[in-house]
Design a protein around this motif. Structure first.
Motif, PDB file in Angstrom:
ATOM      1  N   ARG A 390      30.455  18.276   3.654  1.00 42.77           N
ATOM      2  CA  ARG A 390      30.855  17.519   2.481  1.00 42.77           C
ATOM      3  C   ARG A 390      30.033  16.245   2.429  1.00 42.77           C
ATOM      4  NH1 ARG A 390      36.726  14.641   3.660  1.00 42.77           N
ATOM      5  NH2 ARG A 390      36.081  13.424   5.483  1.00 42.77           N
ATOM      6  N   VAL A 391      30.017  15.592   1.256  1.00 42.61           N
ATOM      7  CA  VAL A 391      29.278  14.345   1.062  1.00 42.61           C
ATOM      8  C   VAL A 391      30.264  13.190   1.232  1.00 42.61           C
ATOM      9  CG1 VAL A 391      27.775  13.048  -0.470  1.00 42.61           C
ATOM     10  CG2 VAL A 391      27.776  15.544  -0.542  1.00 42.61           C
ATOM     11  N   VAL A 392      29.885  12.172   2.007  1.00 44.08           N
ATOM     12  CA  VAL A 392      30.727  10.993   2.263  1.00 44.08           C
ATOM     13  C   VAL A 392      29.851   9.755   2.158  1.00 44.08           C
ATOM     14  CG1 VAL A 392      32.209   9.826   3.923  1.00 44.08           C
ATOM     15  CG2 VAL A 392      32.202  12.323   3.813  1.00 44.08           C
ATOM     16  N   ASP A 393      30.360   8.685   1.462  1.00 42.10           N
ATOM     17  CA  ASP A 393      29.626   7.426   1.448  1.00 42.10           C
ATOM     18  C   ASP A 393      30.477   6.340   2.106  1.00 42.10           C
ATOM     19  OD1 ASP A 393      31.488   6.625  -0.399  1.00 42.10           O
ATOM     20  OD2 ASP A 393      30.114   6.549  -2.092  1.00 42.10           O
ATOM     21  N   SER A 394      29.908   5.180   2.190  1.00 39.60           N
ATOM     22  CA  SER A 394      30.564   4.076   2.900  1.00 39.60           C
ATOM     23  C   SER A 394      31.791   3.559   2.164  1.00 39.60           C
ATOM     24  CB  SER A 394      29.566   2.942   3.121  1.00 39.60           C
ATOM     25  OG  SER A 394      29.049   2.489   1.878  1.00 39.60           O
ATOM     26  N   CYS A 395      31.924   3.875   0.898  1.00 34.14           N
ATOM     27  CA  CYS A 395      33.084   3.421   0.126  1.00 34.14           C
ATOM     28  C   CYS A 395      34.224   4.436   0.173  1.00 34.14           C
ATOM     29  CB  CYS A 395      32.686   3.170  -1.324  1.00 34.14           C
ATOM     30  SG  CYS A 395      31.497   1.823  -1.513  1.00 34.14           S
ATOM     31  N   GLY A 396      34.060   5.487   0.937  1.00 31.69           N
ATOM     32  CA  GLY A 396      35.103   6.484   1.021  1.00 31.69           C
ATOM     33  C   GLY A 396      35.047   7.535  -0.058  1.00 31.69           C
ATOM     34  N   ARG A 397      34.031   7.516  -0.895  1.00 27.90           N
ATOM     35  CA  ARG A 397      33.903   8.519  -1.940  1.00 27.90           C
ATOM     36  C   ARG A 397      33.333   9.803  -1.323  1.00 27.90           C
ATOM     37  NH1 ARG A 397      31.384   4.031  -5.920  1.00 27.90           N
ATOM     38  NH2 ARG A 397      30.270   3.675  -3.987  1.00 27.90           N
ATOM     39  N   ILE A 398      33.957  10.906  -1.661  1.00 26.94           N
ATOM     40  CA  ILE A 398      33.578  12.160  -1.022  1.00 26.94           C
ATOM     41  C   ILE A 398      33.340  13.227  -2.080  1.00 26.94           C
ATOM     42  CG2 ILE A 398      34.889  11.648   1.066  1.00 26.94           C
ATOM     43  CD1 ILE A 398      37.040  13.554   0.035  1.00 26.94           C
ATOM     44  N   SER A 399      32.897  14.408  -1.606  1.00 29.94           N
ATOM     45  CA  SER A 399      32.725  15.581  -2.462  1.00 29.94           C
ATOM     46  C   SER A 399      33.735  16.635  -2.041  1.00 29.94           C
ATOM     47  CB  SER A 399      31.305  16.145  -2.312  1.00 29.94           C
ATOM     48  OG  SER A 399      31.142  16.713  -1.021  1.00 29.94           O
ATOM     49  N   THR A 400      33.766  17.726  -2.765  1.00 29.41           N
ATOM     50  CA  THR A 400      34.499  18.884  -2.261  1.00 29.41           C
ATOM     51  C   THR A 400      33.798  19.417  -1.016  1.00 29.41           C
ATOM     52  OG1 THR A 400      33.197  20.329  -3.689  1.00 29.41           O
ATOM     53  CG2 THR A 400      35.309  19.536  -4.555  1.00 29.41           C
ATOM     54  N   THR A 401      34.468  20.267  -0.281  1.00 32.34           N
ATOM     55  CA  THR A 401      33.929  20.813   0.961  1.00 32.34           C
ATOM     56  C   THR A 401      33.472  22.251   0.737  1.00 32.34           C
ATOM     57  OG1 THR A 401      35.378  19.419   2.294  1.00 32.34           O
ATOM     58  CG2 THR A 401      34.427  21.348   3.378  1.00 32.34           C
ATOM     59  N   VAL A 402      32.279  22.549   1.187  1.00 37.18           N
ATOM     60  CA  VAL A 402      31.804  23.934   1.188  1.00 37.18           C
ATOM     61  C   VAL A 402      31.852  24.435   2.617  1.00 37.18           C
ATOM     62  CG1 VAL A 402      30.354  23.693  -0.847  1.00 37.18           C
ATOM     63  CG2 VAL A 402      29.400  23.161   1.386  1.00 37.18           C
ATOM     64  N   GLU A 403      32.227  25.682   2.797  1.00 34.78           N
ATOM     65  CA  GLU A 403      32.332  26.218   4.155  1.00 34.78           C
ATOM     66  C   GLU A 403      31.953  27.690   4.159  1.00 34.78           C
ATOM     67  OE1 GLU A 403      37.047  27.453   4.402  1.00 34.78           O
ATOM     68  OE2 GLU A 403      36.404  25.524   5.227  1.00 34.78           O
ATOM     69  N   ALA A 404      31.591  28.165   5.343  1.00 34.74           N
ATOM     70  CA  ALA A 404      31.196  29.560   5.553  1.00 34.74           C
ATOM     71  C   ALA A 404      31.709  29.998   6.911  1.00 34.74           C
ATOM     72  CB  ALA A 404      29.680  29.722   5.477  1.00 34.74           C
TER      73      ALA A 404
END
Length: 819
Positions: A390-404
Motif C-alpha cells: 500500500r502507499v503511505v505518506d508522512s501525513c498518514g494518507r494511505i491507499s487501498t491495499t493490493v495483495e497476492a
C-alpha cells in the motif's frame, strides 16, 4: 453498516413459516407417525424477486422420505419455466425464472408411497428497471442502465438493449450509450438474460430529446487538503448554450453537505458558482454536482475528492508485475505502480510492503527511500504466503491495499547455459552447452530456440544435459538463444537466455563447374570454383585444389577461380577445393569428381563423289569406337540445313547419307560421332559444290570446207594420196563453257576415232570468261589409219577446265578426192 442491517432483517424474515395445507396424515388417520413436510417459508405470503435464488430449510418429520419435489400443482409436474429448484436432504433452493403469482407445493413420498406436501402462496415480482436521463439534448449520448430495486444493482449476466434500429448486448451494470437521431420521444427497451438463458422483459424507458444539454466544465474543491473546523470551498463552472434559467445542485452526503443555486445563465458564456461549508469532521470529501435547465435537460459530474484531516485511500496502487508461482529458495519480484502522479510528486510517499507467511505475523518490508515500487523475496520453506502493498505518506494518507497469495512449491526444474561462445565466425561450427536438473522430479522435455532478428533459425529438442549442441551460423549479426525444460509434474523452468555475436566470417565454395563434365583420360578439363562471400570487405585471394586426397599439401594454389587439369585414370576422379580471403579465413572444403573414359571414338573416312548443286549426292562415313559402341553419327552439312542424324549400335560403323546442296561453292562439313558413354568426337571436311560440267561445242569449220549437219566435208588432192595415206588439215572453231566460274587456262584434246593417241592444244585466257570461242588448227596424224577417198571418219574434240573436269564433242570428216 446499513447493508449489514438489511441482511439481518432479511434473514429474520426467512425464518417465519406459512400455514400448511397438509398436516399429519389425512390419507390414513389411524396411522401414528409424522408425515409432514415442514418448510420454513419466509412469510404466509412469500414475496420473492425474479432471477433470485432463495434457500429454504425443511424437515420431513419422523419418517424418511424417498424424494422431495417442488411443484406449482400438487398433482402436476415441476414447472421449470417459472422457477428452478435445487434440493438437498435438508434444504431447497428456489431460483425464479420469471414473474409469477400462485401456489408452490413441496411434496414427498413415504416408503409406502404415501404423498404428503407443504405449500405456500408465492408472489414473484420484477425487481429490475431501466434507469437513465429521461430528458437530454441532441448533442448528448443516451446512457441507460438496469438497476435493481433497493439500489443493489442488477445481478444477472446480460442485458439485451434495443432502441429503434440500434441494438446491443452488454454485461449487467454496464451502461448502454446511444446517440439520439432526432428530437422527440425515444423508447428504449431492455430484456434481462440470466446465466441459465432465461429472459425477462422490462418496461420500455421513454426519453425526450430537447434542445442542447447544459455542461459542467469543471467541478473541484479549492484545494485538495483541508483541516477540521475549516471552511471548504468548491467551485463549479457550468455552461448552458441555450441560456435561460439554470439550477445547480451540490451534494457531499458523507459531510451532510447539500446546497443549490438557481440563476439566469448567460448565452454562450460559462457561469461560475461557489459552494461553501464549515466542516467539523475528518474524512474524504466525495461530492457530485448536478445541473438542469428549464427544458429538463441535466448534467452531472464528480468533484475531485479532497481530504479533511486523516484520510484513507488518498493514493492509488495497482500491480504491474507479480510471479505466477513461488519456488522454495528462488527469488521472485513484485512490482506496483502508484498514483495519481501529481500526488506522488507532491508528497513523495513510500510503498509499504508486507509478507504474511503461513498465517503468522506480518513482516514489514519497506525503506526510507521514497517510492520503493519493487521488491524481491525468497521463500525458504514450503508454506502459504500473502504479499501485500500500500502507499503511505508522512501525513498518514494511505491507499487501498493490493495483495497476492501463493502456495510455495517445494521445487521447480532449472535450466541454464554452461557454455556459450561469445564471438564466432559464420560457417564455422561452434557449440552451445545447456545443463538442467530438478531437485525432486524428472525432466521430461528440453527445448532450445535460436532467433536472428524476426526469424527463428533453430527450434529443436535437447536430449542430454551437458551435451554440446553444434551449430553453424551463415549471416553475421546477433543471435539470441533461449532454453527451458519441463519436469514430470508439468512444472517449467525459468527461460535461460544467451547471446551469440557473429562478427567474423569465412568464404564459401558454392559449387564447381567442369567443362566438359565427362572426358577421356589424358584430356584437359576446365574446373571453375564458384566462390561466395557473405561480406564484401575481404575478397577471395586464393583457391586451393587437391586431386590425391591429401589436403595437408594442396596440389594447386591459384589466384584465379579456374584451372585446367588432365586426369590420367579412367573412371571417377575426385577432387577437393577450398578458398581463402584476404583476412586469412578459409572456407570449408568442397568435394567433387569428373569421369574419365579410356579412348575417344575415331572418324576414319568421309567419302563423296563430285558434288553438283541441286543433285542428290551420296556420302559415306566410316567410324569406330576402340573401347565401346558407337551410338550416333551426325553430319552437319555446313549450308544451314538441319543436320542428318543416324542412330547406330556397333563398334565399327559405315553409314551412308544423301544430301542435296541448293547452291554451289565451298562448304565445311562437320561429322560428329557419339559413343555409349555420351562422349563425342568431331572432324571437319571441305566439300566443293560445283555448278555444272564444262561443255565443248564445235561451232564452225574453216579452210574452204563445208559443213552439212555435223559432217565436215573436206577436199584433198588425190595426187597426194600416196601409200594409202591422206593428209589433211583444217581450222576448228569450238565454244567452251564452264559454269563453275571463269578459267584462266583450259586444254583441247583431239582424237581420231580409231586412234589411241591424243593431240593436245593448250589455250590460255588470262582473266578468262566462263564462255570462250577458240580457233584451233588440226592436222591429220601421219600414223593415223589409212583414209581413202570418200571415206567418213569420226573424230572427237575434248576440253579440260582448270578444276580437272573434262567435256567433249564429236564430228565427222568426209574425204572427197579431187584431181
Amino acid at each position: 453498516m446499513k447493508h449489514c442491517a438489511y441482511r439481518r432483517l432479511l434473514f429474520a424474515a426467512l425464518l417465519c413459516t406459512c400455514a400448511r395445507d397438509l398436516v399429519n396424515n389425512p390419507y390414513d388417520p389411524d396411522y401414528v407417525g409424522d408425515y409432514s413436510v415442514d418448510v420454513q417459508w419466509p412469510a404466509p405470503s412469500f414475496n420473492a424477486e425474479a432471477f433470485t435464488a432463495y434457500r429454504l430449510p425443511y424437515v420431513t418429520g419422523g419418517d424418511q422420505f424417498d424424494k422431495v419435489t417442488v411443484r406449482t400443482d400438487p398433482a402436476g409436474l415441476v414447472d421449470s419455466g417459472l422457477f428452478t429448484a435445487e434440493i438437498t436432504p435438508d434444504s431447497l433452493t428456489l431460483y425464479f425464472n420469471s414473474v409469477f403469482e400462485g401456489m408452490v407445493y413441496v411434496t414427498g413420498r413415504t416408503p409406502n408411497a404415501r404423498l404428503f406436501a407443504d405449500s405456500c402462496e408465492v408472489r414473484v415480482a420484477n425487481p429490475f428497471s431501466v434507469r437513465g436521463d429521461s430528458v437530454l439534448s441532441m448533442e448528448d449520448t443516451v446512457s441507460v442502465r438496469v438497476a435493481r430495486d433497493g439500489g443493489f444493482g442488477a445481478q444477472v449476466p446480460e442485458v439485451i438493449w434495443e432502441a429503434g434500429a440500434a441494438a446491443d448486448t452488454l454485461y449487467a451494470n454496464e451502461p448502454w450509450r446511444i446517440l439520439p437521431t432526432a428530437i422527440g420521444d425515444m423508447s428504449v427497451a431492455a430484456t434481462m438474460r440470466d446465466w441459465r438463458g432465461n429472459l425477462l422483459a422490462l418496461d420500455a424507458f421513454a426519453i425526450t430529446v430537447v434542445g442542447r444539454t447544459p455542461r459542467i466544465l469543471s467541478a473541484a474543491f479549492v484545494g485538495d487538503t483541508f483541516a477540521m473546523d475549516d471552511t471548504v470551498k468548491a467551485r463549479v463552472v457550468v455552461d448552458d448554450a441555450d441560456g435561460g434559467m439554470l439550477a445547480v445542485r451540490f451534494s457531499a452526503p458523507e459531510f451532510e453537505w447539500e446546497d443549490s443555486a438557481v440563476f439566469d445563465s448567460e448565452d454562450d458564456k460559462p457561469d461560475t458558482v461557489y459552494f461553501e461549508k464549515f466542516v467539523t469532521d475528518t474524512g474524504v470529501l466525495d461530492a457530485r454536482v448536478w445541473c438542469a435547465d428549464t427544458t429538463g435537460l441535466s448534467c452531472s459530474a464528480s468533484v475531485e475528492p479532497a481530504r479533511v484531516g486523516r484520510e484513507e485511500h488518498y493514493y492509488e496502487i495497482q500491480w504491474v508485475d507479480m510471479p505466477s508461482h513461488i519456488i522454495v529458495n528462488r527469488p521472485v519480484s513484485f512490482e506496483v505502480e502508484a498514483g495519481p502522479p501529481e500526488r506522488i510528486a507532491r508528497y513523495e510517499p513510500r510503498i509499504e510492503w508486507r509478507v504474511l507467511a503461513d498465517g503468522g505475523a506480518d513482516t514489514l518490508l519497506d525503506s526510507a527511500a521514497a517510492r520503493l515500487d519493487k521488491i524481491s523475496i525468497t521463500a525458504d520453506d514450503s508454506t502459504d504466503v500473502v504479499v501485500s502493498a500500500r502507499v503511505v505518506d508522512s501525513c498518514g494518507r494511505i491507499s487501498t491495499t493490493v495483495e497476492a497469495g501463493y502456495n510455495v512449491r517445494l521445487y521447480r526444474p532449472w535450466c541454464d547455459f554452461s557454455s556459450v561462445p561469445g564471438t564466432v565466425g559464420n560457417f564455422r561450427p561452434e557449440s552451445l552447452v545447456v545443463e538442467w536438473g530438478d531437485s525432486a522430479g524428472d525432466v521430461v522435455a528440453a527445448r532450445l530456440t535460436v532467433t536472428h532478428g524476426d526469424m527463428t533459425v533453430i527450434d529443436t529438442s535437447l536430449e542430454e544435459s551437458g551435451a554440446a549442441f553444434v551449430f553453424s551460423f551463415a549471416d553475421s549479426g546477433r543471435y539470441e538463444a533461449a532454453a527451458w525444460v519441463k519436469d514430470s509434474d508439468s512444472l517449467c523452468s525459468d527461460t535461460a537466455r544467451a547471446s551469440v555475436r557473429v562478427l567474423e566470417y569465412r568464404p564459401r565454395v558454392g559449387g564447381v563447374t567442369a567443362e566438359p563434365s565427362t572426358v577421356y583420360r589424358g584430356d584437359w578439363v576446365t574446373l571453375c570454383a564458384g566462390v561466395q562471400r557473405s561480406e564484401s570487405d575481404a575478397p577471395v585471394t586464393r583457391v586451393l585444389w587437391d586431386f590425391d586426397g591429401d589436403t595437408s599439401a594442396w596440389d594447386v594454389d591459384t589466384l584465379g577461380t579456374c584451372i585446367r587439369h588432365a586426369f590420367a585414370d579412367t573412371g571417377l576422379n575426385g577432387y577437393i577445393v577450398a578458398c581463402e580471403d584476404s583476412a586469412g579465413m578459409r572456407s570449408p572444403p568442397l568435394g567433387g569428381s569428373v569421369r574419365a573414359l579410356d579412348d575417344r571414338p575415331v572418324i576414319e573416312q568421309f567419302v563423296h563423289t563430285t558434288v553438283w548443286f541441286n543433285d542428290d549426292t551420296a556420302f559415306s562415313v566410316s567410324a569406330r569406337d576402340p573401347n565401346g559402341v558407337l551410338s550416333e553419327i551426325e553430319v552437319d552439312w555446313g549450308d544451314g540445313t538441319p543436320a542428318s542424324t543416324r542412330s547406330v549400335s556397333d563398334s565399327a560403323v559405315l553409314a551412308q547419307f544423301t544430301h542435296k546442296y541448293s547452291s554451289w561453292g565451298d562448304r565445311t562439313v562437320t561429322v560428329t560421332v557419339v559413343d555409349d558413354d555420351g562422349l563425342s568426337e568431331s572432324e571437319t571436311f571441305e566439300v566443293n559444290v560445283k555448278k555444272g560440267q564444262p561443255a565443248v561445242e564445235i561451232v564452225e569449220y574453216d579452210n574452204s570446207q563445208r559443213i552439212a549437219g555435223d559432217t565436215l566435208y573436206t577436199e584433198v588432192d588425190s595426187t597426194n594420196h600416196g601409200g594409202g595415206m591422206i593428209s589433211f588439215s583444217g581450222v576448228l572453231k569450238a565454244a567452251f563453257r564452264d559454269p563453275n566460274g571463269p578459267d584462266t587456262t583450259h586444254k583441247y584434246y583431239w582424237d581420231y576415232h580409231e586412234s589411241d593417241g591424243l593431240d593436245t592444244v593448250n589455250i590460255e585466257y588470262p582473266g578468262g570468261d566462263t564462255t570462250h570461242t577458240d580457233t584451233v588448227r588440226f592436222v591429220s596424224d601421219p600414223v593415223a589409219p589409212i583414209i581413202n577417198c570418200d571415206d567418213t571418219r569420226q573424230w572427237a574434240v575434248f576440253a579440260q577446265d582448270d578444276d580437272g573436269l573434262m567435256a567433249g564433242d564429236t564430228f565427222w570428216i568426209h574425204i572427197e578426192c579431187v584431181e
